[in-house]
Design a protein around this motif. Structure first.
Motif, PDB file in Angstrom:
ATOM      1  N   GLU A 193       0.779  -1.096  -0.051  1.00 23.87           N
ATOM      2  CA  GLU A 193       0.050   0.143  -0.125  1.00 23.87           C
ATOM      3  C   GLU A 193       0.911   1.255   0.137  1.00 23.87           C
ATOM      4  O   GLU A 193       0.378   2.407   0.008  1.00 23.87           O
ATOM      5  CB  GLU A 193      -0.714   0.053   1.201  1.00 23.87           C
ATOM      6  N   ASP A 200      -4.396   3.442 -11.422  1.00 18.98           N
ATOM      7  CA  ASP A 200      -5.271   2.197 -11.205  1.00 18.98           C
ATOM      8  C   ASP A 200      -5.968   2.056  -9.814  1.00 18.98           C
ATOM      9  O   ASP A 200      -6.990   1.848  -9.597  1.00 18.98           O
ATOM     10  CB  ASP A 200      -4.512   0.930 -11.551  1.00 18.98           C
ATOM     11  N   ALA A 201      -5.153   2.457  -8.679  1.00 14.67           N
ATOM     12  CA  ALA A 201      -5.896   2.131  -7.458  1.00 14.67           C
ATOM     13  C   ALA A 201      -6.953   3.227  -7.336  1.00 14.67           C
ATOM     14  O   ALA A 201      -7.832   3.010  -6.198  1.00 14.67           O
ATOM     15  CB  ALA A 201      -4.696   2.772  -6.292  1.00 14.67           C
ATOM     16  N   ARG A 215      -9.708   3.454  -8.918  1.00 13.34           N
ATOM     17  CA  ARG A 215     -10.768   2.589  -9.151  1.00 13.34           C
ATOM     18  C   ARG A 215     -11.526   1.885  -8.081  1.00 13.34           C
ATOM     19  O   ARG A 215     -12.557   1.902  -7.932  1.00 13.34           O
ATOM     20  CB  ARG A 215     -10.489   1.495 -10.121  1.00 13.34           C
ATOM     21  N   ARG A 216     -10.787   1.930  -6.778  1.00 14.42           N
ATOM     22  CA  ARG A 216     -11.226   1.202  -5.723  1.00 14.42           C
ATOM     23  C   ARG A 216     -11.404   2.357  -4.466  1.00 14.42           C
ATOM     24  O   ARG A 216     -11.664   1.793  -3.545  1.00 14.42           O
ATOM     25  CB  ARG A 216     -10.461   0.044  -5.044  1.00 14.42           C
ATOM     26  N   ALA A 217     -10.943   3.517  -4.995  1.00 12.17           N
ATOM     27  CA  ALA A 217     -10.800   4.510  -3.759  1.00 12.17           C
ATOM     28  C   ALA A 217     -12.144   5.363  -4.052  1.00 12.17           C
ATOM     29  O   ALA A 217     -12.830   5.526  -4.810  1.00 12.17           O
ATOM     30  CB  ALA A 217      -9.644   5.345  -3.985  1.00 12.17           C
ATOM     31  N   SER A 244      -9.219  13.108  -4.113  1.00 12.79           N
ATOM     32  CA  SER A 244      -9.326  11.761  -3.297  1.00 12.79           C
ATOM     33  C   SER A 244      -8.944  12.154  -1.851  1.00 12.79           C
ATOM     34  O   SER A 244      -8.460  13.255  -1.474  1.00 12.79           O
ATOM     35  CB  SER A 244      -8.227  10.812  -3.682  1.00 12.79           C
ATOM     36  N   TYR A 248      -5.006   5.454  -0.410  1.00 14.65           N
ATOM     37  CA  TYR A 248      -6.199   5.875  -0.730  1.00 14.65           C
ATOM     38  C   TYR A 248      -7.324   5.254   0.082  1.00 14.65           C
ATOM     39  O   TYR A 248      -7.107   4.072   0.410  1.00 14.65           O
ATOM     40  CB  TYR A 248      -6.439   5.522  -2.254  1.00 14.65           C
ATOM     41  N   ARG A 279     -10.835   3.636   0.930  1.00 15.21           N
ATOM     42  CA  ARG A 279     -11.903   2.893   0.107  1.00 15.21           C
ATOM     43  C   ARG A 279     -13.233   3.074   0.602  1.00 15.21           C
ATOM     44  O   ARG A 279     -13.251   3.444   1.886  1.00 15.21           O
ATOM     45  CB  ARG A 279     -11.267   1.623  -0.108  1.00 15.21           C
ATOM     46  N   GLU A 325     -14.978   0.697   1.654  1.00 18.95           N
ATOM     47  CA  GLU A 325     -15.055  -0.315   2.814  1.00 18.95           C
ATOM     48  C   GLU A 325     -14.284   0.306   4.011  1.00 18.95           C
ATOM     49  O   GLU A 325     -14.782  -0.137   5.219  1.00 18.95           O
ATOM     50  CB  GLU A 325     -14.457  -1.628   2.438  1.00 18.95           C
TER      51      GLU A 325
END
Length: 268
Positions: free
Chosen positions: A36, A101-102, A104-106, A118, A129, A131, A133
């Motif tokens: 990470e 790319d990261a 996309r989940r952030a 972000s 980043y 997320r 969750e």
């Protein structure tokens, strides 16, 4: 040695000394990833250029530097804290390229075509980043995370120096080196301060107070008056665009018109 070549060399050294850590090239020039974590190499490159390391000296410097970093990371809290109490003071807003790319989940919110805003959690050696969750685990809404992240960055920014260049055209640059200089444009209080610093008695009083900013890379923000003549505006915009290709952590080729309440990309 340029930043791209230096990054390849450092990555080779790290894979040799730390084969199980999973170091890999980041999506941004001059950045290496490990899990990470993100490690910027600009400072290490500057050290190399100043000292003129031999191959053996560079190898040892990289080994020792990253060995210490990894030890500190292992001893520290997780990059993404488990509890809200741990996470809250470490949240910051950040600007990053939209093609990472990261993201996309952030958790993200719009800024411009090529840049995304972000929320990240800060750590001594980088940031991660946030997320959806993570927000759910902490029992917080996305809006709450953004407001806390902005408030934290504002506290960091209160003592942040603004470099003022006087002259026929006045400029203000923010370059503190903490990794969030470009992101400071997201703060209304900083935008208002920039506009006030750039205002002049000769400005048209019927025009809304505004300024133009450029964020060519993560570690630099430059601003000038919105009432600068068109020809000079275009010249400054070209300089920002060129700079976005020269530095690590590149962001936008565009310039932006700011007021205390808003940010608008200038399409030229």
């Amino acid at each position: 040695m340029d930043l791209e070549s230096f990054s390849h060399r450092v990555l080779e050294i790290l894979k040799h000394h730390f084969p199980t850590e999973g170091f890999r090239a980041g999506e941004e020039l001059g950045v290496l990833n490990c899990g990470e974590l993100q490690f910027g190499l600009s400072n290490l490159l500057a050290q190399h250029q100043q000292a003129g390391f031999t191959d053996e000296e560079l190898d040892e410097t990289v080994r020792v530097t990253f060995e210490r970093m990894l030890e500190m990371v292992r001893a520290a809290d997780k990059v993404l804290p488990e509890t809200w109490e741990e996470a809250k003071p470490r949240l910051r807003v950040q600007l990053c390229r939209s093609d990472i790319d990261a993201l996309r989940r952030a958790i993200t919110f719009p800024f411009a075509n090529d840049i995304t805003s972000s929320v990240v959690v800060d750590s001594p050696h980088g940031y991660a980043y946030i997320r959806p969750e993570d927000a759910e685990r902490w029992g917080q809404s996305v809006v709450d995370l953004i407001e806390v992240a902005k408030a934290n960055l504002l506290v960091d920014s209160l003592e942040c120096p603004m470099g003022v260049v006087e002259g026929p055209t006045k400029f203000i640059a923010i370059q503190s080196g903490d990794g969030y200089d470009a992101a400071r444009v997201l703060l209304p209080q900083i935008r208002e301060r920039l506009i006030q610093e750039l205002s002049d008695e000769s400005d048209d009083p019927e025009m809304e107070p505004a300024a133009i900013v450029g964020v060519p890379n993560r570690d630099f923000l430059i601003a000038w008056s919105a009432q600068v003549p068109t020809e000079l505006q275009e010249q400054l915009a070209r300089t920002v665009a060129e700079d976005s290709h020269r530095q690590s952590h590149p962001l936008s080729e565009q310039t932006f018109r700011i007021t205390a309440e808003s940010i608008w990309p200038i399409h030229g």
